[in-house]
Design an enzyme around this catalytic site. Structure first.
Site, PDB file in Angstrom:
ATOM      1  N   SER A  16     161.037  -5.526  98.710  1.00 48.82           N
ATOM      2  CA  SER A  16     160.110  -5.527  99.520  1.00 48.82           C
ATOM      3  C   SER A  16     161.012  -5.407 101.087  1.00 48.82           C
ATOM      4  CB  SER A  16     159.380  -6.776 100.413  1.00 48.82           C
ATOM      5  OG  SER A  16     158.784  -6.890 101.322  1.00 48.82           O
TER       6      SER A  16
ATOM      7  N   ASP B 281     150.518  -3.758  94.621  1.00 49.75           N
ATOM      8  CA  ASP B 281     150.712  -4.245  95.886  1.00 49.75           C
ATOM      9  C   ASP B 281     150.258  -3.025  96.827  1.00 49.75           C
ATOM     10  OD1 ASP B 281     152.392  -4.498  97.748  1.00 49.75           O
ATOM     11  OD2 ASP B 281     154.301  -3.921  96.843  1.00 49.75           O
TER      12      ASP B 281
ATOM     13  N   HIS C  61     152.501  -7.711  95.187  1.00 54.40           N
ATOM     14  CA  HIS C  61     153.724  -7.209  96.049  1.00 54.40           C
ATOM     15  C   HIS C  61     154.509  -8.632  95.349  1.00 54.40           C
ATOM     16  CE1 HIS C  61     156.183  -5.846  99.189  1.00 54.40           C
ATOM     17  NE2 HIS C  61     156.386  -6.628 100.079  1.00 54.40           N
TER      18      HIS C  61
HETATM   19  C1  LIG Z   1     155.656  -8.203 106.363  1.00 58.51           C
HETATM   20  C2  LIG Z   1     156.128  -8.145 105.178  1.00 58.51           C
HETATM   21  O1  LIG Z   1     155.415  -8.031 104.104  1.00 58.51           O
HETATM   22  N1  LIG Z   1     157.015  -7.265 105.310  1.00 58.51           N
HETATM   23  C3  LIG Z   1     157.343  -6.682 103.742  1.00 58.51           C
HETATM   24  C4  LIG Z   1     157.536  -5.060 103.695  1.00 58.51           C
HETATM   25  C5  LIG Z   1     158.027  -7.769 102.983  1.00 58.51           C
HETATM   26  O2  LIG Z   1     159.050  -7.330 103.330  1.00 58.51           O
HETATM   27  N2  LIG Z   1     157.671  -8.526 102.676  1.00 58.51           N
HETATM   28  C6  LIG Z   1     158.374  -9.709 102.434  1.00 58.51           C
HETATM   29  C7  LIG Z   1     157.366 -11.269 102.785  1.00 58.51           C
HETATM   30  C8  LIG Z   1     158.504 -10.036 100.739  1.00 58.51           C
HETATM   31  O3  LIG Z   1     159.356 -10.924 100.621  1.00 58.51           O
HETATM   32  O4  LIG Z   1     157.694 -10.102  99.900  1.00 58.51           O
END
Ligand SMILES: CC(=O)N[C@@H](C)C(=O)N[C@@H](C)C(=O)O
Length: 769
Positions: free
Chosen positions: A622, A713, A745
């Site tokens: 992410s 995702d 995700h």
């Molecule tokens: C707020 C969020 O979901 N941001 C994403 C881009 C991200 O980095 N998510 C994190 C929480 C993760 O570890 O998946």
């Protein structure tokens, strides 16, 4: 013997990968099979021997073959010893819980609610168990409501004080859809199902994004556990999504109230998972009357409209009443809502609970723990937690026990909700991370672990000493849950870890004090130096970016370190646990400040002689995948291998497809970006998004990279990872892509998690050994 040239390999596997998979998959299975405790409860004894109490642990263990989490219950009896410590006598075997969505014991411990959500068209099952048998079982039809929320966020299940009714959150029933037949549109009113008509779709309805796809609006219901009657709670605005319900204290002769959290939205629902910046408030509403014959008309005329209790604050959630019912405490993520950062430093508040319902709306919100902007070096850095026990109180009735992130560790805190006094009650000299299981009177069951120590159940007692020097003492509680193989134990015993402070190299323009304070990295390595050469290093980067890598046990990271890698787990500025100023220094500076923080942390371990500059790999998901792909573009000589899980590679592409377009604006522009948030970004916005993205540095990349992508995702849609991976392939950079068709995700379904880390290990062994 088979000729390797003619041998057919499975998709994506060559001879070397096959060898790697054969070598390491069994070890990964051994790590994977370690169980974890999800929840635990303590019950008052029914026996004459009041020194022993029953305890129940809800445990989960990945079931790779079924690709599900196996859930089971393990029971024990608590035996208090004369020195204040406890021992647990465990039942000989656990009992598997199949098809159970949630279980919640009643406050007295004499009843247990089990909810089974429907898998097909059937209704939701509610079972009420006593200590010897099933007392009642009800099936709630889909026309009443859909699945009960068991997501840990909207989720709320609360027994009333006399244990006759339960309030809970469930999906609203599905609305009727337009029907057509060979005559055309069938006028609504008839719900006949016949083979000559079909249902249309009707309007598309927004949901709360990632992990909530297709979930209907969360709404409030109350079930009577004797009659099975289910009532929808009236008086709540249709546009409000509700959750986290609790019963307000009941007073003789007056109506019963429920307190809940309500989330509203403006033009669309934005993703809520990991996003505490969604405004929310506490409300009080009258619980539905138990229906008695001929009472319907009286009820209809009553004033049942929900009252907003927290008018003056942009976020209020996790409501908990004090044991005497005199006040209500709640957590607030107002920093997050007000700044637009998806997660930030929390604050804790109190409302004195008025006896007169009319005063609820004007109740004053007291600050108990404010947002910490910049802490002293070893001082309390601010509150960072998002779940709380259903009964978090010590016996004085005003001391809360909560977990909170403190730099790179999670600690336990006691909080006096009148004075605001905070004490760190887990050992100050421990770098381990702690989580809370349950309170046992004034004592605590907790779990402590580190990157190289499997979790251990602990028992904490408060010891008053002469001279007023009281302290918490922690002892080990032996348990069969965290059993691991001899091989895993022996590999872990050869590892060690430390938490390093990293000084900030370059502060931004007009830096705040908090943004100049050191950040941290967790360094995991072998205890014994085998030769002059260092072990290869994996740099591990968390997502968010406002999240944190804790010094707790992680099976996948422990697997990688057991294969002979050192780990550098960087909590770059912007991570939770370091105060609000450090956190807020990142929005507007992503792709530069965070990248430089990681590079400085790497230089730090190279300078200490702990890592060799020619054997460095990087791994992140992410926003951690954003950093991974930025690093291989901005520092192309530094990394010999990379692994990116659902990475943000192109914000310009992501903004139009993610469930959180607001995140792209706030993280790219900074807090000012809130005013620019739109579904129709301008050319100027798109140019900025591109310039902040890893794809802008693609031409320099030469690091072999493996991509792990979850096709479902909604947060970082796979198009951004795929575009980047294809562009690398076009340049001739070695690339591997594994796409998990049913993953979201987190890519955390057991088989996907397993294949991800096995392929990451094989990839790193190929390019970084
Ligand atoms: C707020 C969020 O979901 N941001 C994403 C881009 C991200 O980095 N998510 C994190 C929480 C993760 O570890 O998946």
């Amino acid at each position: 013997m088979e000729n390797p040239k003619t041998k057919e390999f499975p998709l994506g596997i060559d001879e070397e990968t096959e060898q790697q998979y054969s070598l390491h998959s069994n070890l990964l299975q051994q790590f994977t099979s370690i169980s974890s405790i999800d929840k635990s409860w303590i019950f008052n004894s029914n026996t004459a021997d009041s020194s022993s109490q029953g305890m129940m642990f809800s445990v989960s263990q990945p079931n790779l073959l079924a690709n599900k989490k196996r859930k089971f219950i393990l029971s024990s009896t608590v035996n208090k010893r004369s020195d204040g410590s406890v021992g647990l006598d465990w039942a000989p075997f656990p009992v598997e819980m199949t098809g159970v969505s949630v279980m919640v014991p009643s406050p007295s411990g004499s009843k247990l609610l089990i909810v089974r959500n429907p898998e097909g068209d059937g209704g939701c099952k509610f079972e009420i168990w006593s200590n010897s048998c099933l007392e009642n079982e009800f099936s709630v039809p889909q026309s009443k409501h859909g699945s009960v929320y068991a997501d840990g966020w909207f989720e709320g299940i609360s027994w009333n004080s006399d244990e006759t009714r339960i309030a809970y959150v469930a999906e609203e029933p599905s609305p009727a859809k337009p029907t057509f037949n060979d005559q055309g549109y069938k006028v609504s009113g008839s719900d006949d199902k016949d083979s000559s008509s079909w249902k249309g779709q009707g309007d598309w309805e927004e949901d709360w994004g990632e992990t909530y796809a297709g979930k209907r609006q969360p709404a409030l219901f109350v079930i009577n556990i004797t009659s099975g009657e289910v009532q929808a709670v009236k008086g709540i605005d249709k546009s409000l999504s509700v959750g986290q319900v609790v019963w307000a204290p009941s007073s003789e002769g007056s109506a019963q109230y429920l307190v809940f959290v309500g989330w509203s939205y403006e033009t669309r629902k934005l993703g809520i998972k990991y996003c505490y910046n969604r405004a929310c408030a506490l409300y009080a509403v009258k619980a539905p009357h138990e229906s008695k014959p001929n009472e319907n008309e009286i009820q209809a005329t009553e004033d049942v409209q929900a009252l907003k209790l927290t008018q003056t604050i942009s976020s209020a959630f996790l409501p908990r009443f004090s044991p005497d019912g005199n006040f209500l405490v709640f957590l607030s993520a107002r920093s997050s809502v007000d700044s637009g950062a998806h997660s930030a430093t929390n604050s804790l508040h109190r409302i004195d609970w008025p006896k007169d319902v009319k005063l609820y709306q004007s109740a004053k919100v007291h600050d108990v723990i404010p947002v910490v902007l910049c802490a002293d070096d070893d001082g309390f850095p601010g509150l960072y937690f998002s779940s709380i026990l259903s009964d978090p109180w010590l016996s004085d009735g005003h001391t809360l026990i909560i977990p909170s992130v403190w730099h790179s560790s999670q600690v336990l805190l006691s909080v006096n909700v009148f004075s605001g006094q905070i004490k760190r009650i887990t050992p100050a000299d421990s770098n381990f991370s702690w989580s809370l299981l349950t309170l046992h009177g004034n004592n605590i069951f907790a779990v402590s672990s580190s990157p190289v120590d499997v979790p251990q159940v602990k028992y904490g007692t408060f010891v008053e000493k002469e001279g007023g020097n009281s302290e918490w003492r922690w002892s080990d509680v032996s348990n069969p849950i965290y059993k691991c193989s001899d091989k895993v134990r022996s590999l872990l015993s050869s590892l060690t870890f430390s938490i390093m402070k990293i000084s900030v190299k370059e502060a931004s323009e007009n830096p705040t004090k908090g943004s100049c304070k050191p950040y941290e990295s967790i360094f995991v390595s072998s205890k014994t130096k085998k030769s002059d050469a260092c072990d290869p290093l994996i740099v591990v980067l968390h997502g968010g970016p406002h999240s944190v890598s804790l010094s707790s046990f992680s099976k996948s990271q422990a697997f990688l370190s057991s294969l002979g890698y050192s780990l550098l787990i960087v909590n770059y500025r912007g991570s939770l646990g370091f105060g609000e100023e450090a956190l807020q220094s990142l929005p507007g500076n992503i792709g530069s400040q965070d990248v430089n923080d990681v590079l400085s942390a790497i230089d730090h371990v190279i300078d200490l002689g702990l890592a060799s500059p020619s054997k460095i790999a990087v791994l992140g998901g992410s926003h951690g995948g954003f950093l991974t792909t930025h690093l291989i573009g901005q520092a192309p000589e530094k990394f010999v291998a990379a692994a990116a899980r659902n990475p943000v590679c192109n914000l310009e592409l992501m903004v139009g497809t993610t469930d959180i377009p607001d995140w792209c604006f706030v993280e790219s522009y900074g807090t000012n970006g809130r005013d620019r948030i739109t579904e129709a970004p301008s050319a100027e916005d798109l140019t900025l998004f591109y310039s902040k993205s890893p794809i802008a540095h693609l031409s320099k990349v030469k690091t072999p990279t493996v991509f792990l992508l979850g096709a479902q995702d909604l947060r970082v849609p796979i198009s951004t990872g795929l575009q980047y991976a294809r562009a690398l392939k076009e340049k001739g950079v070695p690339v591997k892509v594994i796409l998990f068709p049913n993953d979201v995700h987190g890519i955390d379904r057991p088989q996907s998690d397993f294949e991800s880390f096995l392929s990451i290990a094989a990839w790193f062994n190929k390019y970084c050994k």
